[in-house]
Design an enzyme around this catalytic site. Structure first.
Site, PDB file in Angstrom:
ATOM      1  N   HIS A 284      -2.009  -0.049  -7.136  1.00 22.54           N
ATOM      2  CA  HIS A 284      -1.106  -0.228  -6.224  1.00 22.54           C
ATOM      3  C   HIS A 284      -0.249   0.712  -5.761  1.00 22.54           C
ATOM      4  O   HIS A 284       0.024   1.072  -4.473  1.00 22.54           O
ATOM      5  CB  HIS A 284      -0.260  -1.368  -6.866  1.00 22.54           C
ATOM      6  CG  HIS A 284      -1.089  -2.848  -7.030  1.00 22.54           C
ATOM      7  ND1 HIS A 284      -0.612  -3.351  -8.275  1.00 22.54           N
ATOM      8  CD2 HIS A 284      -1.607  -3.672  -6.466  1.00 22.54           C
ATOM      9  CE1 HIS A 284      -1.322  -4.663  -8.541  1.00 22.54           C
ATOM     10  NE2 HIS A 284      -2.144  -4.692  -7.150  1.00 22.54           N
TER      11      HIS A 284
ATOM     12  N   LYS B 206       3.368 -21.023 -11.726  1.00 16.25           N
ATOM     13  CA  LYS B 206       2.317 -19.878 -12.524  1.00 16.25           C
ATOM     14  C   LYS B 206       3.650 -19.060 -13.107  1.00 16.25           C
ATOM     15  O   LYS B 206       4.408 -17.984 -12.675  1.00 16.25           O
ATOM     16  CB  LYS B 206       1.533 -19.032 -11.538  1.00 16.25           C
ATOM     17  CG  LYS B 206       0.316 -18.915 -12.181  1.00 16.25           C
ATOM     18  CD  LYS B 206      -0.757 -18.447 -10.910  1.00 16.25           C
ATOM     19  CE  LYS B 206      -1.079 -16.959 -11.172  1.00 16.25           C
ATOM     20  NZ  LYS B 206      -1.982 -16.453  -9.970  1.00 16.25           N
TER      21      LYS B 206
ATOM     22  N   ARG C   8     -11.088  -2.863  -3.071  1.00 14.42           N
ATOM     23  CA  ARG C   8     -11.817  -2.539  -4.077  1.00 14.42           C
ATOM     24  C   ARG C   8     -13.283  -2.561  -4.113  1.00 14.42           C
ATOM     25  O   ARG C   8     -13.967  -1.869  -4.776  1.00 14.42           O
ATOM     26  CB  ARG C   8     -11.257  -2.877  -5.410  1.00 14.42           C
ATOM     27  CG  ARG C   8      -9.981  -2.434  -5.725  1.00 14.42           C
ATOM     28  CD  ARG C   8      -9.349  -3.242  -6.784  1.00 14.42           C
ATOM     29  NE  ARG C   8      -8.942  -4.669  -6.483  1.00 14.42           N
ATOM     30  CZ  ARG C   8      -8.617  -5.356  -7.313  1.00 14.42           C
ATOM     31  NH1 ARG C   8      -7.956  -5.402  -8.322  1.00 14.42           N
ATOM     32  NH2 ARG C   8      -8.253  -6.780  -6.564  1.00 14.42           N
TER      33      ARG C   8
ATOM     34  N   SER D 148      -4.273  -5.809 -12.141  1.00 18.10           N
ATOM     35  CA  SER D 148      -3.259  -6.500 -13.040  1.00 18.10           C
ATOM     36  C   SER D 148      -3.806  -7.269 -14.268  1.00 18.10           C
ATOM     37  O   SER D 148      -3.280  -7.113 -15.160  1.00 18.10           O
ATOM     38  CB  SER D 148      -2.272  -7.121 -12.341  1.00 18.10           C
ATOM     39  OG  SER D 148      -1.638  -6.467 -11.014  1.00 18.10           O
TER      40      SER D 148
HETATM   41  P1  ADP Z   1      -2.779 -10.861  -5.362  1.00 21.73           P
HETATM   42  O1  ADP Z   1      -2.356 -11.725  -6.802  1.00 21.73           O
HETATM   43  O2  ADP Z   1      -2.345 -11.355  -4.097  1.00 21.73           O
HETATM   44  O3  ADP Z   1      -4.272 -10.576  -5.394  1.00 21.73           O
HETATM   45  P2  ADP Z   1      -2.503  -8.450  -6.639  1.00 21.73           P
HETATM   46  O4  ADP Z   1      -1.103  -7.644  -7.182  1.00 21.73           O
HETATM   47  O5  ADP Z   1      -3.494  -8.415  -7.631  1.00 21.73           O
HETATM   48  O6  ADP Z   1      -1.911  -9.600  -5.874  1.00 21.73           O
HETATM   49  O7  ADP Z   1      -2.972  -7.414  -5.732  1.00 21.73           O
HETATM   50  C1  ADP Z   1      -2.139  -7.040  -4.361  1.00 21.73           C
HETATM   51  C2  ADP Z   1      -3.076  -6.057  -3.441  1.00 21.73           C
HETATM   52  O8  ADP Z   1      -3.360  -4.805  -4.056  1.00 21.73           O
HETATM   53  C3  ADP Z   1      -4.335  -6.722  -2.834  1.00 21.73           C
HETATM   54  O9  ADP Z   1      -4.652  -6.477  -1.800  1.00 21.73           O
HETATM   55  C4  ADP Z   1      -5.351  -5.988  -3.905  1.00 21.73           C
HETATM   56  O10 ADP Z   1      -6.601  -5.957  -3.550  1.00 21.73           O
HETATM   57  C5  ADP Z   1      -4.639  -4.823  -3.739  1.00 21.73           C
HETATM   58  N1  ADP Z   1      -5.202  -3.978  -5.297  1.00 21.73           N
HETATM   59  C6  ADP Z   1      -5.106  -4.393  -6.544  1.00 21.73           C
HETATM   60  N2  ADP Z   1      -5.608  -3.417  -7.317  1.00 21.73           N
HETATM   61  C7  ADP Z   1      -6.044  -2.422  -6.508  1.00 21.73           C
HETATM   62  C8  ADP Z   1      -6.532  -1.109  -6.773  1.00 21.73           C
HETATM   63  N3  ADP Z   1      -6.782  -0.826  -8.020  1.00 21.73           N
HETATM   64  N4  ADP Z   1      -6.722  -0.141  -5.668  1.00 21.73           N
HETATM   65  C9  ADP Z   1      -6.394  -0.922  -4.344  1.00 21.73           C
HETATM   66  N5  ADP Z   1      -6.053  -1.950  -4.240  1.00 21.73           N
HETATM   67  C10 ADP Z   1      -5.663  -2.750  -5.139  1.00 21.73           C
END
Ligand code: ADP
Length: 154
Positions: free
Chosen positions: A17, A41, A90, A128
């Site tokens: 992120h 949640k 990803r 995450s």
């Molecule tokens: P959500 O619950 O909306 O999926 P996340 O916090 O998991 O939220 O992810 C937010 C955004 O960050 C999403 O667009 C996800 O694809 C992107 N993202 C998550 N991990 C990575 C990563 N390792 N590299 C690039 N983008 C990422």
């Protein structure tokens, strides 16, 4: 002002992120990292902790703001006059999911454009969910999160 919203759960924010935010700084005048809150949640970290972690990481970056929101991402964008949604990709699976959400959001407000940024190869396996799993099983998460996030795991 050309503002992008980067919405997500960020439970917790990972180095994947952080890389996305850092790369998007060149593209926008303001980036709002927006923590979507789902009252049904319960996360590993509270929304307050997530805001604190992200604020600490980007404290010297004046273009980056951190907020939380409930409800539709599109509504949050309208309230903040942000016409870009930033999302990371990803994999092809991410694209399938993200593209559907992007089309949906555009049908709710045609002014809002979703911008996808590809993950760098060294971050594609980081999520995450993986970080939470490693932590719950008493593993070392230091390779996956920014140093400012580590104290929240102790
Ligand atoms: P959500 O619950 O909306 O999926 P996340 O916090 O998991 O939220 O992810 C937010 C955004 O960050 C999403 O667009 C996800 O694809 C992107 N993202 C998550 N991990 C990575 C990563 N390792 N590299 C690039 N983008 C990422």
């Amino acid at each position: 002002m050309k503002t992008a919203v980067f919405p997500g759960s960020f439970d917790p924010i990972t180095i994947g992120h952080v890389d996305l935010v850092n790369r998007s700084i060149a593209l926008f005048e303001k980036i709002i990292v927006a923590i979507g809150v789902n009252s049904q949640k319960q996360g590993l970290f509270s929304v307050e902790q997530r805001i604190e972690m992200i604020s600490n990481i980007f404290q010297s970056e004046t273009k980056v703001e951190v907020k939380s929101y409930e409800g539709l991402t599109v509504k949050f964008c309208e309230d903040n006059e942000a016409w870009y949604i930033l999302r990371g990709l990803r994999s092809a699976a991410d694209f399938e999911y993200e593209n559907t959400i992007a089309r949906l959001n555009q049908s709710l407000n045609e002014k809002i454009e979703t911008v996808f940024m590809s993950s760098q190869p060294q971050y594609v396996h980081i999520s995450s969910t993986i970080v939470r799993e490693i932590h719950i099983n008493k593993g070392d998460v230091s390779k996956f999160v920014h140093p400012a996030v580590l104290p929240y795991f102790s």
